[in-house]
Scaffold this active site. Structure first.
Site, PDB file in Angstrom:
ATOM      1  N   GLY A 275       0.815  -1.220   0.000  1.00 27.24           N
ATOM      2  CA  GLY A 275       0.000   0.000   0.000  1.00 27.24           C
ATOM      3  C   GLY A 275       0.843   1.261   0.000  1.00 27.24           C
ATOM      4  O   GLY A 275       2.083   1.208  -0.063  1.00 27.24           O
ATOM      5  N   GLN A 276       0.160   2.400   0.109  1.00 29.17           N
ATOM      6  CA  GLN A 276       0.849   3.698   0.001  1.00 29.17           C
ATOM      7  C   GLN A 276       1.896   3.864   1.109  1.00 29.17           C
ATOM      8  O   GLN A 276       3.030   4.265   0.839  1.00 29.17           O
ATOM      9  CB  GLN A 276      -0.179   4.841   0.101  1.00 29.17           C
ATOM     10  CG  GLN A 276       0.426   6.224  -0.071  1.00 29.17           C
ATOM     11  CD  GLN A 276      -0.502   7.356   0.327  1.00 29.17           C
ATOM     12  OE1 GLN A 276      -1.447   7.174   1.096  1.00 29.17           O
ATOM     13  NE2 GLN A 276      -0.240   8.541  -0.201  1.00 29.17           N
TER      14      GLN A 276
ATOM     15  N   TYR B  18     -15.082   4.087   7.429  1.00 32.03           N
ATOM     16  CA  TYR B  18     -13.643   4.091   7.733  1.00 32.03           C
ATOM     17  C   TYR B  18     -13.398   4.732   9.097  1.00 32.03           C
ATOM     18  O   TYR B  18     -12.695   4.183   9.950  1.00 32.03           O
ATOM     19  CB  TYR B  18     -12.911   4.850   6.636  1.00 32.03           C
ATOM     20  CG  TYR B  18     -11.426   5.004   6.809  1.00 32.03           C
ATOM     21  CD1 TYR B  18     -10.862   6.263   6.997  1.00 32.03           C
ATOM     22  CD2 TYR B  18     -10.571   3.913   6.755  1.00 32.03           C
ATOM     23  CE1 TYR B  18      -9.492   6.420   7.143  1.00 32.03           C
ATOM     24  CE2 TYR B  18      -9.197   4.067   6.882  1.00 32.03           C
ATOM     25  CZ  TYR B  18      -8.667   5.316   7.076  1.00 32.03           C
ATOM     26  OH  TYR B  18      -7.312   5.475   7.218  1.00 32.03           O
TER      27      TYR B  18
ATOM     28  N   ILE C 211      -4.827 -10.945   5.735  1.00 29.34           N
ATOM     29  CA  ILE C 211      -4.801 -10.728   7.195  1.00 29.34           C
ATOM     30  C   ILE C 211      -5.998 -11.402   7.875  1.00 29.34           C
ATOM     31  O   ILE C 211      -5.980 -11.662   9.083  1.00 29.34           O
ATOM     32  CB  ILE C 211      -4.755  -9.228   7.533  1.00 29.34           C
ATOM     33  CG1 ILE C 211      -4.650  -8.989   9.039  1.00 29.34           C
ATOM     34  CG2 ILE C 211      -5.981  -8.516   6.972  1.00 29.34           C
ATOM     35  CD1 ILE C 211      -3.520  -9.717   9.732  1.00 29.34           C
TER      36      ILE C 211
ATOM     37  N   LYS D  22     -11.991   3.025  12.534  1.00 31.72           N
ATOM     38  CA  LYS D  22     -10.741   3.488  13.153  1.00 31.72           C
ATOM     39  C   LYS D  22     -11.000   3.931  14.601  1.00 31.72           C
ATOM     40  O   LYS D  22     -10.191   3.652  15.493  1.00 31.72           O
ATOM     41  CB  LYS D  22     -10.129   4.619  12.336  1.00 31.72           C
ATOM     42  CG  LYS D  22      -9.491   4.163  11.009  1.00 31.72           C
ATOM     43  CD  LYS D  22      -8.379   3.150  11.246  1.00 31.72           C
ATOM     44  CE  LYS D  22      -7.657   2.747   9.978  1.00 31.72           C
ATOM     45  NZ  LYS D  22      -6.582   1.754  10.228  1.00 31.72           N
TER      46      LYS D  22
ATOM     47  N   ASP E 278       1.379  -8.941   1.906  1.00 31.99           N
ATOM     48  CA  ASP E 278       0.184  -8.283   1.384  1.00 31.99           C
ATOM     49  C   ASP E 278      -0.651  -9.327   0.655  1.00 31.99           C
ATOM     50  O   ASP E 278      -0.157 -10.387   0.289  1.00 31.99           O
ATOM     51  CB  ASP E 278       0.555  -7.130   0.424  1.00 31.99           C
ATOM     52  CG  ASP E 278      -0.564  -6.082   0.335  1.00 31.99           C
ATOM     53  OD1 ASP E 278      -0.352  -4.948   0.792  1.00 31.99           O
ATOM     54  OD2 ASP E 278      -1.658  -6.424  -0.170  1.00 31.99           O
ATOM     55  N   ILE E 279      -1.921  -8.972   0.440  1.00 30.78           N
ATOM     56  CA  ILE E 279      -2.793  -9.889  -0.302  1.00 30.78           C
ATOM     57  C   ILE E 279      -2.479  -9.812  -1.792  1.00 30.78           C
ATOM     58  O   ILE E 279      -2.836 -10.690  -2.570  1.00 30.78           O
ATOM     59  CB  ILE E 279      -4.272  -9.536  -0.015  1.00 30.78           C
ATOM     60  CG1 ILE E 279      -5.194 -10.693  -0.370  1.00 30.78           C
ATOM     61  CG2 ILE E 279      -4.668  -8.246  -0.724  1.00 30.78           C
ATOM     62  CD1 ILE E 279      -6.589 -10.562   0.204  1.00 30.78           C
TER      63      ILE E 279
HETATM   64  C1  VAH Z   1      -8.247   8.583   3.352  1.00 25.05           C
HETATM   65  N1  VAH Z   1      -5.840   8.858   3.114  1.00 25.05           N
HETATM   66  O1  VAH Z   1      -8.365   9.567   2.618  1.00 25.05           O
HETATM   67  C2  VAH Z   1      -6.886   8.375   4.025  1.00 25.05           C
HETATM   68  C3  VAH Z   1      -6.762   9.134   5.320  1.00 25.05           C
HETATM   69  C4  VAH Z   1      -7.259  11.209   6.620  1.00 25.05           C
HETATM   70  C5  VAH Z   1      -7.474  10.477   5.339  1.00 25.05           C
HETATM   71  O2  VAH Z   1      -7.163   8.360   6.406  1.00 25.05           O
HETATM   72  O3  VAH Z   1      -9.147   7.786   3.570  1.00 25.05           O
END
Ligand code: VAH
Length: 319
Positions: free
Chosen positions: A14-15, A145, A56, A149, A37-38
């Site tokens: 990933g990035q 997301y 994972i 988190k 990684d997958i």
């Molecule tokens: C996103 N790059 O854009 C991530 C990040 C704060 C943004 O968590 O989902």
């Protein structure tokens, strides 16, 4: 099971993973840092040390790799980011949460000694104070997301307090780098814009011109990650996740910095579904707690980041 010198980076393609693997290999020795990684990793990652395919969510495979490489530390970067997670709600929840539990449980059972797990400023929502958002404040995220988190932060703190698991975490802002393509983030316009500018093409931004977001250059994000993981445990006083900050800017401000080197660069704006995600996030972050507890400080400001990105993507453009 012996806990050795092995370091596992999950999400290495990933990035962040692409750059973090190289930094960890410098610190721990290439043979000790296993990139997983997958999907396959970059040539640089694969050529410089061990790489293993890993989903994972496959806990047995994860445990087998921990034993095989005598792993003591896991960096768990695998996740679906904000924009993608809105399109794949339950797969995102499953990956972001069950992936974390698989690693936290290995630590609770004593198979690994230390865990790094990234959170995000996405844990904040529209009711959070938007300017200089403090370490502890209202956090009512409105994205899949952000919810995953915020929940993950709660579990990290629980595993630390209940089981003594040494899990450490940072709330990354939007991250910008030239070495790897981002995937599915709302802040990724700030990476794509440089590639368009370097190609001499105009850029259509999926956010409004005045959308201010917290951002960070990738070398600073990597330094912060190594910084918290190398800090004395007693200095890591926040066991949910630390605010870290470096820059904040709008698309218009970033375009202006690029035009200082490339006067003909053109941008226009066509906000899409990602505008609502960006509007729910803070514009700037207060990271004074991380600076006090374990000495975090950024090196790059907007001018320095822009110059370094263009030096690497379009060296002929530098004035
Ligand atoms: C996103 N790059 O854009 C991530 C990040 C704060 C943004 O968590 O989902």
């Amino acid at each position: 099971m012996t806990i050795g010198k092995g370091v596992l980076v999950i999400g290495a393609s990933g990035q962040i993973g692409t750059e973090l693997v190289m930094a960890l290999r410098q610190q721990h020795g290439t043979a000790n840092v296993v990139a997983c990684d997958i999907k396959t990793a970059s040539d640089e990652v694969k050529a410089s040390g061990p790489f293993e395919l890993l989903d994972i969510l496959d806990k047995d495979r994860l445990y087998a790799l921990v034993k095989q490489y005598e792993v003591s530390e896991i960096y768990l970067l695998a996740a679906l980011l904000s924009a993608t997670a809105e399109q794949k709600v339950m797969p995102a929840w499953k990956l972001n949460m069950d992936g974390l539990f698989n690693v936290l449980e290995l630590a609770r059972e004593g198979h690994i000694a230390k865990v790094y797990w990234p959170s995000s400023i996405a844990i904040f929502g529209p009711t959070t104070p938007k300017v200089h958002t403090p370490q502890r404040t209202i956090a009512e995220p409105t994205t899949v997301y952000g919810i995953s988190k915020l929940t993950g932060e709660r579990w990290c703190e629980y595993y630390f307090n209940r089981y003594g698991v040494d899990v450490r975490s940072l709330r990354y802002p939007g991250l910008i780098g030239y070495k790897s393509a981002p995937g599915g983030g709302t802040t990724d316009y700030a990476v794509d814009i440089f590639h368009k500018a370097a190609a001499g093409e105009p850029f259509t931004c999926f956010l409004n011109a005045d959308t201010r977001l917290p951002m960070m250059y990738m070398p600073d994000a990597i330094a912060a990650t190594l910084g918290i993981m190398n800090a004395e445990a007693a200095n890591v006083k926040v066991r949910s996740s630390y605010n870290i900050a470096a820059l904040d800017f709008t698309p218009a401000e970033l375009a202006g910095r690029i035009r200082e080197n490339m006067p003909d660069f053109r941008i226009d704006y066509a906000p899409d579904h990602r505008q609502a995600i960006a509007d729910s996030w803070p514009g700037s972050i207060d990271d004074s707690v991380a600076r006090k507890d374990w000495g975090w400080k950024n090196r790059y400001d907007l001018k320095a980041m822009t110059r370094d990105m263009l030096v690497n993507l379009a060296p002929e453009s530098i004035r």
